[in-house]
Design a protein around this motif. Structure first.
Motif, PDB file in Angstrom:
ATOM      1  N   ASP A 192     -16.431  28.347   6.784  1.00 33.65           N
ATOM      2  CA  ASP A 192     -15.451  28.319   5.706  1.00 33.65           C
ATOM      3  C   ASP A 192     -15.997  27.533   4.524  1.00 33.65           C
ATOM      4  O   ASP A 192     -15.656  27.798   3.379  1.00 33.65           O
ATOM      5  CB  ASP A 192     -14.160  27.696   6.220  1.00 33.65           C
ATOM      6  CG  ASP A 192     -13.555  28.528   7.332  1.00 33.65           C
ATOM      7  OD1 ASP A 192     -13.254  29.704   7.076  1.00 33.65           O
ATOM      8  OD2 ASP A 192     -13.415  28.024   8.460  1.00 33.65           O
ATOM      9  N   ASN A 212      -7.758  34.265   2.079  1.00 36.29           N
ATOM     10  CA  ASN A 212      -7.671  32.913   2.615  1.00 36.29           C
ATOM     11  C   ASN A 212      -6.411  32.821   3.458  1.00 36.29           C
ATOM     12  O   ASN A 212      -5.478  33.586   3.290  1.00 36.29           O
ATOM     13  CB  ASN A 212      -7.635  31.899   1.476  1.00 36.29           C
ATOM     14  CG  ASN A 212      -8.987  31.804   0.791  1.00 36.29           C
ATOM     15  OD1 ASN A 212      -9.995  32.296   1.309  1.00 36.29           O
ATOM     16  ND2 ASN A 212      -9.011  31.186  -0.362  1.00 36.29           N
ATOM     17  N   ARG A 237     -10.235  33.806   5.979  1.00 39.53           N
ATOM     18  CA  ARG A 237     -11.014  32.574   5.818  1.00 39.53           C
ATOM     19  C   ARG A 237     -10.061  31.400   5.870  1.00 39.53           C
ATOM     20  O   ARG A 237      -8.898  31.525   5.519  1.00 39.53           O
ATOM     21  CB  ARG A 237     -11.712  32.557   4.454  1.00 39.53           C
ATOM     22  CG  ARG A 237     -12.867  33.499   4.361  1.00 39.53           C
ATOM     23  CD  ARG A 237     -13.483  33.436   2.972  1.00 39.53           C
ATOM     24  NE  ARG A 237     -14.494  34.467   2.857  1.00 39.53           N
ATOM     25  CZ  ARG A 237     -15.769  34.279   3.207  1.00 39.53           C
ATOM     26  NH1 ARG A 237     -16.165  33.109   3.639  1.00 39.53           N
ATOM     27  NH2 ARG A 237     -16.641  35.270   3.104  1.00 39.53           N
ATOM     28  N   ASN A 238     -10.587  30.271   6.262  1.00 42.00           N
ATOM     29  CA  ASN A 238      -9.722  29.100   6.349  1.00 42.00           C
ATOM     30  C   ASN A 238     -10.318  27.946   5.554  1.00 42.00           C
ATOM     31  O   ASN A 238     -10.661  26.895   6.110  1.00 42.00           O
ATOM     32  CB  ASN A 238      -9.534  28.715   7.817  1.00 42.00           C
ATOM     33  CG  ASN A 238      -8.506  27.640   7.989  1.00 42.00           C
ATOM     34  OD1 ASN A 238      -7.687  27.405   7.104  1.00 42.00           O
ATOM     35  ND2 ASN A 238      -8.546  26.966   9.127  1.00 42.00           N
ATOM     36  N   TYR A 273     -14.206  25.114  -2.966  1.00 44.52           N
ATOM     37  CA  TYR A 273     -13.087  25.969  -2.567  1.00 44.52           C
ATOM     38  C   TYR A 273     -12.934  27.119  -3.559  1.00 44.52           C
ATOM     39  O   TYR A 273     -12.927  26.907  -4.774  1.00 44.52           O
ATOM     40  CB  TYR A 273     -11.810  25.127  -2.539  1.00 44.52           C
ATOM     41  CG  TYR A 273     -10.543  25.908  -2.302  1.00 44.52           C
ATOM     42  CD1 TYR A 273     -10.286  26.483  -1.072  1.00 44.52           C
ATOM     43  CD2 TYR A 273      -9.607  26.065  -3.317  1.00 44.52           C
ATOM     44  CE1 TYR A 273      -9.119  27.195  -0.848  1.00 44.52           C
ATOM     45  CE2 TYR A 273      -8.438  26.769  -3.097  1.00 44.52           C
ATOM     46  CZ  TYR A 273      -8.203  27.339  -1.862  1.00 44.52           C
ATOM     47  OH  TYR A 273      -7.043  28.051  -1.652  1.00 44.52           O
TER      48      TYR A 273
END
Lengths: 1167, 472
Positions: free
Chosen positions: A303, A761, A1111-1112, A1120
């Motif tokens: 991630d 996400n 996705r995490n 991010y």
């Protein structure tokens, strides 16, 4: 291969009939006459690998075998060849048999169930009875079956270059035993590979007592057991850490590619993926932080990925440690010695540490919730886990262990298991050799002449021993430098045992007699030890006798042994966590030592950092001669049949090189030449060098087999020294001006903004669970509904109102209508089955791209290899491929996205479209639909127009451009019109026997044995593709029908069988089953919101659907991305946000505009 | 205009020079001289230029068959095609040759029905060209299949497996379309040959020639009854051939249009392919006839005006093709399908941009020069442009087939196709085969329809010996 009926020996009992008086007298003339009557058969007797020979061997394995998992009962212990005439109980001719066994690896093993057809192993699969396995395997295990039938493997006993009978070698061993008994082992040295075999450990103990002066060394070119040393030092005793990734909520890897190149990847993948099995949007999901240099599979799944040179990982680890334990002074000292490189944002480390600490804080609560929660739910992942990779120095491993302790992970995600005493190192053997202390060096398996550090100059060093006895699988580099060379048996030919990494005892049991009379390690050790019982079978049983006492529940020896062989595990033998003392002083000591001795210069353009890495396919070179692995596209670069020097975009630009340029790399005076490959995501100023390539074939002096001959331009061992085994600083790169052709299976890395892999996400998924269906053209059209596509069966059962009428009828329905319109009563014919409708789903969140499925498919479906040249021409035959896309890479303006791309993988195979474009264009009806929804290929009908491939939007069909199965890959272009084999015109040979091949007969016979008899071998000129393993489907259906009898319950229960790819998948990412069975897993998955089909707007209605990737990422991290990069590309290039419902043209008048979506492509931070 | 008659008949109205129409046969050639000129080519001593062309052509034919032998004995892999580009030069060449085969039947059938008398000078050679081109074309679909020995499964023949071909497949439609077209074209050509074969029979000096021509002229005597039947049959066959001209290339275009490959899946294909085929066919007719008329001294029969008229056809069809290229782009944009739009962008600006722009230059830009009469009437210019048309039309098929396939839906499949020497020599070899057949035709058959040309000379019309509108 056709099944040859076994020879019928004379009955041993009952009435004897004689054919003539000669027969009665058993005269020699009569025997001769008998032989002449069957000249073919008779001549085959002398042929070592003929079919007939195999029938004999086959019989042997039945004798050894008994019944496997599918049968009942257990194996018989006899070790004799029995004639087939006395049929084995439970053996049904033509039915495969299954045996539980295991493939030993360095210090671990992969528990397996191996399938044998008429006594020859054809497929290996994971043993799901093992407590730590879902039945998945890694790609090396899947490919190992081909190595069994490798014609280049060591086949003979050799003394000083001369072939000798096996007995001579055994006599030599016995003589040595006598000699060393007298000298108490003085001058006897053993060099071995890492092993978890209790039998080997027992023999080693026995020999150590008998020959106290003998010395024991272990060498692995890539040692995956560094964590063991670190844990042992922290615990003050011999222990080994055992990781449980399934239990971790936050995982941090420090240059540790646990998915691709560490020990036991299959169980790590299984654990990791199980923490990502998000079904409901609210389900918990683990988070992976990866700090690494080379772009690895782990980095692809991460991630958050931090790109730093491998030498700087220690700095990142130190900074993390300082954040996690700010009060520990030695972490500060370490941080001062190794400051964070400027390219790393301190916020990355700080936020990552916060996330780890948060997991620690929530640990107790989380564990309590799990304990109190309903039992049917799988436990939520709690806590964190930090892993360090094999490339990293000891201090990083110590830090990882210390931080795991600090974060409360020991006992939850990290278990500490007791371990044995480690052996001595190769460097000490070198000292002993140099000192002339070695009389006989026994090398068991290892290939030090190739793999030892170049400064050891091993070929000469080894020559200082009087005798070198080597047991090797290949006549490789070490072969040429040995006095005695013994062929090693394949694990499917030998008795043995092993422990998987959790400590469970597993048997290694043979399915076949050694094809070339090979021996095993334990047999050699037993002979040298002068033991009474030298048969591997006896040794393993004797060991088991001891082991079974430690497991009280196992019962008495005989039953436990039978059950052990039947189940493939000794239940209850797994190691338990020992709360070992944690010695903080050892951490300080390790740090102090690192501060004093370790240097980690930041690489620059002038002084590059070379990273030696274990190849994902060839390991350290031991699998080099395996064609399946050579042809398997590297899971990241997609390169086949080569190793490259990977470097980053910036490095390439600054050094003025581009992919395929041949460069010269100089490290400490040693040079190699190899082709450059610009790898997105690699750290700057580092060069990645894969081990195990660039070797030569030499039948006389020993070398690699013919498959691997000259594969890869460079041999990385030539520049690898003992001072810098994994990270070598100060390398220089020079352009040579040459270029080199490289074969890749995927030339284009970007998805071009197309919604092929759809992702979101976690928080977007929570808000818009149906996002995947808001993408692509069908999201805008009325024709294809935005909810899931109905199958004809669903339409029949649920009604068609959910779905607008199409312009074109689905062929199923159209046919049904014509049938009724025609007024013909066809009701007795079932055109669409209402029993089974097959479907497959691939979970893109759980899939890590390890490629085990690709090799499993190759093994199951007799897929040929085609060679580097054909791959370069895009003619690879893999029915299943794994598409890898870099997202962000398409935007050339944003170079940082090329340097730090996100990557996604997508297994792609025949989609079995209900509305298949391939079917309607085939002029000869060679590809048609069956009533259970399979798109089937009739090879015999195919004339090879290739129109189906052109019309396939997924391009998953494969064409036999040549007779790949009948010609060696270097002779594909040779026409039979002008060529000869053995002095005979090939056209004439073909005229006499159309099955003739120009592969030497013995080799061809051997090659044929690896093939699955349930799948046809395709000839040239026909199209082929994934069949959903139709042979497995049919076999399961038949079994079910037999079982159902009159009850009519012919529907195959879910989970009865698996396709080869599904079976091999350690991540459980592939699910296959019956869509009509409401209880089936596939039926449940089809109802998930994120289930989508690729190119749905074409209305092909694939039976293979995908679960969109989730996705995490951590929103606080500097890297991010609020929107996954490939979705951003889609968004920029196409219309509309996928996270908002699309209004239909008819609705737009009344309804408000689509819900506001996050700002277009906005990302936080300056990254 | 028949100037000598104008002086002798004073009542003849004088036509301004610029309005005068060129007669179809110049210099008041008499019937006998036309017969001598045409039949002479087939009867005289074999000229050196013929041998100079024939020997290399036969050698090239040999190369062609050697390549085919290599292909069949070894595997389709000797070509450069692969996945995703599973069709490349094979089908390109097929469509190229089929397209060339369009001019002959168009000239002989459609222009016949439209009463375009100028066709008579060129129809025989054009029809021969059609037949040989279709033969060359037919080779490729046959040999491109992976298992040539089973290619007969494409025909709806009874077989032991009781499996019919798949009637939904455009490849099957091709089989029917091409074989019908070939059969009808051959019949039509042979029909037209009968009176001229009789002429050659009557002029033949050797027994063998008498026998052969006699055999194939089917006892033609030139009686009124023969002529009457002949003309009825000719008209019928012309009527039959006319829809075929349109259908064959429409069906060939279905190979692409029916599929769903972006760049193939286009409704404009049938008319666009037919126009392109006529364009390329006329290009090839010009390429062949311009040198031929000069070598065989047929300038009076195949006149500048013939060439000019063909140039106009090339201009018209070239413009249609150019319009189609533009329209494809428009629809790709207007259709709003990003996959489709990408396919067209990729054609013009992707890795095969050079092929696309070669095609546009040759097919769209070059023929525009035919707006100028000077260009249309310059034999050298027309010859050069006709070569460009041939090149351009080959590239058109290459562009359609290869650029669409090489980058379709999933970028992971994308690849770049390059031909091998076998691809190249097989294609070059078919020119050898084509020329061999054409040279044999030149040498042994009347390359101009003698009887028909005679019919359009002024003196053939008793009512208007000076020539009138119907002779033009």
């Amino acid at each position: 291969m056709k099944t040859i009926p076994p020879p019928c020996p004379e009955a041993e009992s009952g009435q004897k009939y004689w054919r003539s008086l000669d027969h009665l007298a058993d005269a020699p003339e009569f025997r001769q006459w008998l032989e002449r009557e069957f000249p073919d058969g008779a001549s085959e007797f002398s042929d070592p690998v003929s079919r007939r020979h195999f029938v004999k061997i086959m019989a042997a394995s039945f004798a050894l075998g008994g019944m496997g998992i599918m049968g009942t009962g257990c194996r018989r212990p006899e070790e004799k060849i029995l004639p087939f005439g006395k049929s084995q109980e439970q053996y049904i001719h033509g039915e495969p048999q299954f045996f539980a066994t295991a493939m030993p690896t360095r210090g671990s093993a992969v528990p397996l169930v191996a399938k044998a057809h008429d006594g020859r192993p054809v497929k290996v699969e994971g043993n799901s009875k093992h407590p730590d396995s879902n039945g998945g395997t890694d790609l090396l295990t899947q490919a190992s079956i081909l190595s069994l039938y490798d014609f280049d493997r060591a086949q003979r006993f050799v003394q000083n270059g001369n072939t000798v009978p096996k007995q001579a070698a055994l006599d030599f061993l016995d003589a040595e035993a006598k000699r060393f008994q007298a000298s108490r082992g003085d001058g006897l040295c053993f060099l071995m590979e890492q092993s978890s075999s209790p039998s080997r450990a027992r023999l080693q103990n026995f020999l150590s007592l008998k020959y106290p002066l003998a010395k024991w060394f272990t060498y692995e070119p890539v040692d995956l057991g560094l964590g063991r040393a670190a844990a042992s030092s922290l615990a003050g005793q011999n222990v080994s850490p055992h990781y449980r990734l399934n239990k971790a909520k936050v995982i941090l890897t420090l240059d540790c590619d646990f998915i691709g190149s560490e020990q036991d990847t299959q169980r790590h993948i299984h654990g990791f993926a199980s923490g990502r099995k998000v079904i409901k949007p609210t389900d918990p999901m683990n988070r992976l932080y990866s700090v690494e240099s080379l772009y690895s599979l782990t980095g692809m799944s991460a991630d958050h990925r931090l790109r730093v040179p491998a030498s700087q990982v220690v700095a990142v680890a130190a900074a993390l440690a300082a954040q996690i334990e700010p009060n520990n002074p030695s972490f500060r000292v370490l941080g001062q010695k190794f400051p964070l490189p400027a390219s790393v944002k301190p916020a990355w480390v700080a936020e990552c540490a916060k996330d780890l600490l948060q997991a620690k804080n929530e640990l107790a609560e989380c564990q309590k919730a799990n304990a109190d929660g309903p039992k049917e739910n799988p436990p939520k992942p709690c806590g964190s886990l930090i892993l360090a990779g094999y490339r990293q120095p000891a201090v990083v491993h110590v830090l990882a262990q210390a931080l795991n302790e600090a974060l409360g992970n020991v006992g939850t995600t990290v278990e500490i298991h007791p371990a044995g005493q480690p052996s001595d190192y190769l460097s000490n053997l070198r000292i002993a050799l140099d000192a002339g202390q070695v009389d006989t060096l026994v090398i068991l398996g290892a290939n030090p002449v190739l793999t030892a550090p170049v400064d050891f100059n091993w070929a000469e060093t080894q020559a200082k021993a009087k005798n070198v006895l080597r047991l090797g699988y290949y006549e490789d580099e070490t072969f040429g430098k040995s006095t005695w060379h013994l062929p090693s048996a394949h694990y499917l030919e030998s008795w043995g045992d092993a422990r998987t990494s959790d400590g469970t005892l597993v048997p290694v049991q043979p399915l076949i007699q050694p094809l070339f009379g090979g021996m095993t390690e334990i047999e050699v050790l037993a002979r040298i030890g002068g033991m009474d019982r030298t048969s591997a079978y006896d040794i393993v049983r004797d060991t088991f006798r001891e082991e079974v006492r430690k497991v009280p529940a196992a019962g008495d020896f005989d039953n436990a042994w039978k059950k052990f062989l039947h189940d493939g595990i000794l239940a209850g033998s797994a190691a338990r966590h020992v709360p070992a003392p944690f010695l903080p002083a050892q951490v300080s000591a390790a740090i102090n030592q690192a501060v004093a001795t370790l240097t980690a210069p930041l690489p620059t353009k002038e002084a590059l950092e070379v990273l030696f890495h274990r190849d994902l396919k060839l390991d350290d070179g031991r699998w080099a001669n395996n064609g399946w692995l050579q042809e398997l596209p590297d899971p990241i670069t997609k390169i086949t049949w080569d190793n490259v020097i990977t470097l980053s975009r910036l490095t390439a630009e600054e050094l003025g090189v581009q992919s395929k340029d041949v460069v010269e790399v100089e490290i400490g005076g040693q040079k190699i030449r190899g082709p450059v490959w610009v790898q997105p995501g690699q750290s700057d100023y580092t060069l990645g060098l894969a081990l195990g390539y660039g070797r030569r074939f030499s039948p006389k002096d020993g070398g690699v087999g013919r498959v691997a001959n000259n594969v890869g331009l460079y041999n990385a061992y030539a520049v690898r020294t003992s001072r810098a085994e994994y990270i070598a600083p100060g390398a220089k790169l020079r352009k040579t001006g040459e270029t080199y052709a490289i074969s890749t299976t995927q030339e284009h890395g970007s998805m071009e903004g197309r919604p092929i892999v759809r992702e979101a996400n976690k928080e977007q998924f929570e808000k818009h669970p149906g996002f995947a269906r808001n993408m692509d053209l069908d999201a805008h059209s009325d024709y294809i509904p935005k909810d899931k596509v109905q199958t004809p069966i669903e339409r029949a059962t649920q009604g068609a109102e959910k779905r607008p009428e199409m312009i074109y009828k689905n062929p199923y329905k159209a046919f049904e209508q014509t049938k009724s319109q025609a007024g013909v009563n066809l009701s007795h014919l079932q055109f669409v089955s209402d029993v089974n409708q097959w479907g497959m789903s691939v979970n893109l969140t759980m899939c890590v791209g390890c490629a085990a499925c690709v090799v499993a498919c190759q093994s199951e479906n007799n897929i040929p290899i085609v060679g580097k040249d054909q791959v370069a021409r895009n003619r690879e035959m893999h029915w299943m491929r794994i598409d890898r896309y870099y997202s962000g890479g398409a935007d050339k303006a944003q170079k940082e996205l090329i340097d730090d791309p996100q990557a996604v993988v997508q297994p792609m195979m025949c989609q079995h479209c209900e509305n298949a474009p391939c079917e309607s264009v085939c002029p000869v009806n060679a590809t048609v639909h069956d009533e259970e929804g399979l798109n089937v290929m009739a090879y015999n009908r195919c004339v090879g127009t290739r129109y189906c491939s052109n019309n396939c939007p997924y391009k998953v069909r494969r064409f036999n451009f040549f007779d790949y199965n009948k010609h060696p890959i270097n002779k594909l272009y040779q026409t039979p019109l002008t060529s000869t084999t053995d002095g005979e015109w090939n056209l004439k040979r073909w005229w006499k026997n159309p099955e003739a091949t120009d592969i030497p007969e013995q080799e061809f016979e051997l090659l044929k044995l690896v093939r699955n008899p349930e799948v046809s071998v395709r000839m040239r000129g026909v199209m082929e593709k994934c069949t959903f393993c139709v042979q497995r489907i049919e076999s399961a259906k038949i079994k079910q029908k037999v079982k159902a009898r009159a009850s009519g319950a012919v529907q195959v229960p879910d989970g009865t069988f698996e396709t080869a790819c599904q079976q091999a998948c350690p991540a459980d990412a592939i699910v296959f089953g019956n869509l009509l069975d409401p209880e089936s897993e596939i039926a449940r998955i089809r109802k998930e919101d994120r289930d989508y089909s690729v190119l749905n707007f074409l209305d092909t209605r694939p039976r293979v659907t995908y679960l969109a990737r989730i996705r995490n990422p951590n929103p606080k991290m500097p890297d991010y991305h609020e929107v996954a990069l490939n979705i951003k590309e889609y968004w920029d290039q196409q219309h509309g946000a996928p996270y908002a419902e699309h209004a239909h043209p008819a609705d737009t008048a009344q309804s408000a505009p689509a819900q506001a979506a996050p700002a277009r492509g906005e990302t936080k931070g300056a990254h | 205009m028949a100037e000598h008659l104008i002086h002798t008949i004073p009542s003849m109205p004088r036509v301004p020079k610029e309005l005068e129409r060129q007669p179809l046969v110049l210099h008041q050639r008499g019937f006998a001289s036309i017969t001598d000129a045409v039949a002479g080519i087939a009867e005289g001593k074999t000229p050196k230029w013929w041998w100079a062309l024939f020997v290399p052509s036969v050698l090239l034919t040999g190369v062609c068959f050697a390549m085919i032998a290599y292909l069949i004995s070894t595997g389709v892999g000797v070509w450069g095609l692969m996945i995703p580009v599973a069709w490349a030069w094979d089908i390109t060449n097929f469509v190229f040759w089929i397209g060339i085969g369009h001019a002959g039947t168009l000239i002989s059938a459609i222009l016949f029905l439209l009463r375009q008398k100028w066709r008579t000078s060129i129809n025989r050679a054009a029809e021969a060209m059609t037949i040989f081109a279709v033969m060359c074309a037919g080779i490729f679909p046959l040999i491109h299949v992976g298992r040539v020995w089973f290619a007969w499964w494409l025909f709806p023949l009874p077989n032991s497996n009781s499996i019919w071909p798949q009637f939904r497949s455009p490849l099957l439609w091709d089989v029917f379309a091409v074989s019908t077209y070939f059969t009808v074209s051959l019949l039509f050509w042979y029909m037209g040959l009968i009176p001229d074969l009789a002429t050659l029979r009557d002029r033949a000096k050797t027994k063998i020639r008498q026998f052969c021509y006699g055999l194939f002229s089917l006892g033609w005597t030139g009686s009124n009854r023969h002529w009457s039947n002949y003309e009825k049959a000719y008209l019928l066959l012309a009527g039959l051939s006319t829809p075929l001209v349109l259908s064959v290339h429409s069906i060939v275009s279905f190979d692409f249009a029916v599929s769903q490959v972006p760049g193939w899946h286009t409704t404009i294909f049938p008319p666009y392919f037919v126009a392109g085929a006529i364009f390329s066919g006329f290009g090839m007719v010009l390429t062949l006839l311009i040198p031929l008329r000069s070598i065989c001294h047929l300038e009076d029969i195949i006149t500048t005006r013939h060439v000019e008229l063909m140039g106009k056809v090339v201009l018209a069809t070239g413009s249609i093709v150019g319009y189609a290229y533009g329209m494809e782009f428009f629809i790709a944009w207007y259709g709003g399908n990003p996959y489709e739009l990408y396919a067209f962008k990729n054609r013009a600006f992707g890795p095969y941009w050079w092929a696309y722009w070669t095609m546009v230059s040759c097919n769209v830009i070059c023929p525009q020069l035919f707006w100028f009469k000077k260009v249309r009437t310059s034999m050298v210019a027309v010859f050069i442009i006709s070569i460009f048309v041939n090149i351009g039309m080959w590239f058109e098929r290459f562009v359609i087939i290869v650029t669409s396939l090489h980058r379709d839906y999933l970028p992971a499949n994308w690849a770049y196709f390059s031909p091998t020497f076998v691809d190249i020599w097989t294609f070059i070899g078919t020119f050898g085969l084509f020329l061999t057949l054409f040279l044999l035709f030149l040498r042994f058959l009347p390359l101009i329809a003698i009887s028909e040309v005679k019919g359009v000379t002024p003196q053939a019309d008793a009512h208007s010996p000076l020539g009138g509108a119907k002779h033009h």
